[in-house]
Design an enzyme around this catalytic site. Sequence first.
Site, short mmCIF file in Angstrom:
data_model
loop_
_atom_site.label_atom_id
_atom_site.label_comp_id
_atom_site.label_asym_id
_atom_site.label_seq_id
_atom_site.Cartn_x
_atom_site.Cartn_y
_atom_site.Cartn_z
CD GLU A 64 -79.30 -57.58 55.85
OE1 GLU A 64 -78.07 -57.43 55.69
OE2 GLU A 64 -80.05 -56.70 56.27
CG HIS A 115 -76.07 -44.10 32.76
ND1 HIS A 115 -75.43 -45.05 33.53
CD2 HIS A 115 -76.28 -44.67 31.56
CE1 HIS A 115 -75.27 -46.15 32.81
NE2 HIS A 115 -75.78 -45.96 31.61
CG ASP A 122 -68.06 -64.24 57.56
OD1 ASP A 122 -67.33 -63.23 57.55
OD2 ASP A 122 -68.60 -64.68 58.58
CG HIS A 172 -79.13 -39.54 26.79
ND1 HIS A 172 -77.78 -39.26 26.81
CD2 HIS A 172 -79.21 -40.86 27.06
CE1 HIS A 172 -77.10 -40.36 27.08
NE2 HIS A 172 -77.94 -41.36 27.24
#
Lengths: 737, 162
Positions: free
Chosen positions: A668, A242, A697, A293
């Site tokens: 977009e 991560h 929206d 890890h």
Amino acid sequence: MGCGISLDNDYSLIKKTERAMKAAVLIQRWYRQYVARMEVRRRCTWTIFQSIEYAGEQDQIKLQNFFTYLMDHFTPTNSNQRDLIAHIFTEDEIYKETELEKYFDHESIELPESYTGPHIDFPLTAAHAAALVEAFRHKQQLHARYVLQLLHETLKHLKLLPNINRVCTCFCEEITICGDLHGQLDDLLLIFYKNGLPSVEKPYIFNGDYVDRGKNSIEILLILFAFLLVYPNEVHMNRGNHEDYIVNLRYGFTKEVMQKYKMHGRKIHKLLQIVFSWMPLATVIDQKVLITHGGISDTTDLDIIAKVDRHKYVSVLRPPKKKKRHNMAEALSIRGGLTSEGDIQTTNMDSRPSLRRLSLTSTPCYSPGTRKRSPHDISKKVRRSVEEELEKCRRQVGFSEPYEDGKFSLSFSESDSESFEVCESDNAEWKQIVDILWSDPMHQEGCVPNAVRGGGCYYGPDVTEKVLSRHNIQLLIRSHECKQDGYEFCHNRKVLTIFSASNYYELGSNRGAYVKLGPDLIPHLVQYQVSRTTRKLTMKQRVSRVERSALRALREQLFSHKSDLISVFEKYDKNKTGRISLNDWATVVESVLHLGLPWRVLRSQLVQSAPEGLLEYHAWFDDLAIEQPTTEHVHQSLLETLYRNRSNLETIFRIIDSDNSGLVSFEEFCQTWKLLSSHLNMEISNEAISDLARSIDFNKDGSIDINEFLEAFRLVDKIHYTEREGSLLLTTPGDLL
Amino acid sequence: MAEEKESAEAMISEIHKQITDAFDVFDHEFNKTVDVREVGTIIRSLGCCPSEGELHDLLAEIEEEEPTGYIRFEKFLPTMTKVLMERRYRPIPEDVLLRAFEVLDQEKKGHLEPEELTKYMSEEGEPFTQEEMEEMLSAAVDPDKNVILYKDYVGMMTVEDN
């Protein structure tokens, strides 16, 4: 049970005692069954969480697949689309040292008069570090100026460190090793409380995954970096999977930094990327204990790992960078991918632009349900499906020619071919790193690609034996997987998983743990659980609470597949009665969801009533329904798909939203959704997409607020949940909330 | 006649699937075996309510000749199918359970002292471990009155079993 010898008087006594004994046995019998059923519920809950967690990780793979698909097959037809693609594929630049200083200049950032947070100064002292701990405990925030300064100093220090830290127990009594923390500050504070702050007498090794999911990722990093600087010989930090900006985009760390630091967030974020790339990859204690890890693979070689330029791997999910890239064609050499067993298709090194294809280990249609099957099976299936998936993509965009290995036509200039080549030794090196950060142990022998996570391997006890003895190592300590008790041994006690984030899935789901090693190198484990209330809860309350969370997540999954489920239910319901047997219900649900869950065991928690063993499936969905208030007119399946892919969408949006305004334009959104849905084989008309966008929206200003969009799902679910809580789930007054 | 056979087959198939699902929950190594110590839990999760003694007898049928510590699915399935088909070890109805508590409440107080219940559960019949006892008390004892109001307790616990 000694009774008297004489008869009559004692006869009634005997009878009484007999009856008491029978009653006791009865109660014991009953109680033990009750406990057993609790235990099964607890196990199932755990399985649900794991399935869904891995489903999330699989999402990441889907996203990579999507990017690969775009790169391979998509030709932008207008400047808007080109911009979009450019956004998605812009490569980050490697900064030169001088540029770094200039860009991340903290001096220019003024501390406002009103600032009441902690102050630090360099060189950092133990008092500063302790002050940070206290400040964060009191929920204060460190100012951006100090953050940048601290990160800068940390970077300077990290650059001096080797890839593999070498530590020895001779100077101290015990070394403490901690696993994943995932932004859960309370756990770190609890560890320090129980075990003491890091100091010369109290060395610590932290094994990665400090960030994402929890709310205090940045605070944890700042504390650990501070101690790293104050006690450079006693505090060691390994990189986790991560510690990677691509992962952070999806799992919350990026969002946290932006929200907390707003305009300085970008700089902090960028600097962190570099810091992560310089974190060491492993630590070895007394040359006998390896700490990393994820784990290992059958090809793991510490000598190779010790020699790599680790900072080339800003994100371990992408091949190593070669040089600064500007134009799109060069950017296309980012083949977001992970090798399948080191399988690299050879190319002809002739004039045509050729590329070593690094195939992903998994496909969109493959689900974490496979956890229930052996990793060997998964691997075989995965290889088959990758081919199928590629074929589908090709057909979809009308490529009729067969796909030749390593060659394909791009609509871009072919002269930019040089940067495409990633040579073989780079790949081998890359695999070494991915393997140690992403792999998981398995029970069976062998080493197979980790198809669930999409990176690294599953390694068996024979691999552990081989690799450890090759390096003269007696114990591998790793993290990466959540364990109910906070830790777990496997492979003949040669592998120890240590996980330090308690209550990871939900309050009460698991304990955290850390391990202490002295010169005898015998592990001493300490467990804990952050919560005032869990200790007082009965078993039933603990189980119920975690279970509710899991079931909620599961209901989301069911809801988001409603259309598919109904159409399959209807196939089984030939007489159109609107009802289906419970047996068929279980079969259908598994065939659609692929979560590998024991549905018949879970049934009583998911199905309220089924008179005569038959379920009215339409009504059942009403029970499960999550309603989206503003999109009633949008087609149900579109809504479901949107919901199912919200993680991916969020990630893509955050990539697009390069100024971190939290807004994406109408345009977009439509472009992105269109691309994603064509990749998902969904036929969407332009109208439907615009409709969808318009309804999302909310303030009708031509832009879509990412957070609002996502909150709409979460919020509504919460409302629905509290309304339904009484009826759907078996809560009793005794339950704590 | 054929219909009856069909529905019997369907029922067996359903039972097999139930047993498989329950078994899989505990099959950690994905090799169709479970730890013998978990078998009791599996059997109980399938709706049966055997005593420890009955469980012991059942295990004897399921275990290998040389006990390995593991139970294989091939042996578990037929035995368990029979148990379910014959409806053995049925769960205890609420009223029977209540009467059992009443038997223990020899002075007919309407409640049990924690010490009373502990004595019975830990010394009589198939005794509880300390852990089991503590767990039962944590849920059964009324925090205000510090006694076990067994009527309420039974009522609360049986709501869980739908």
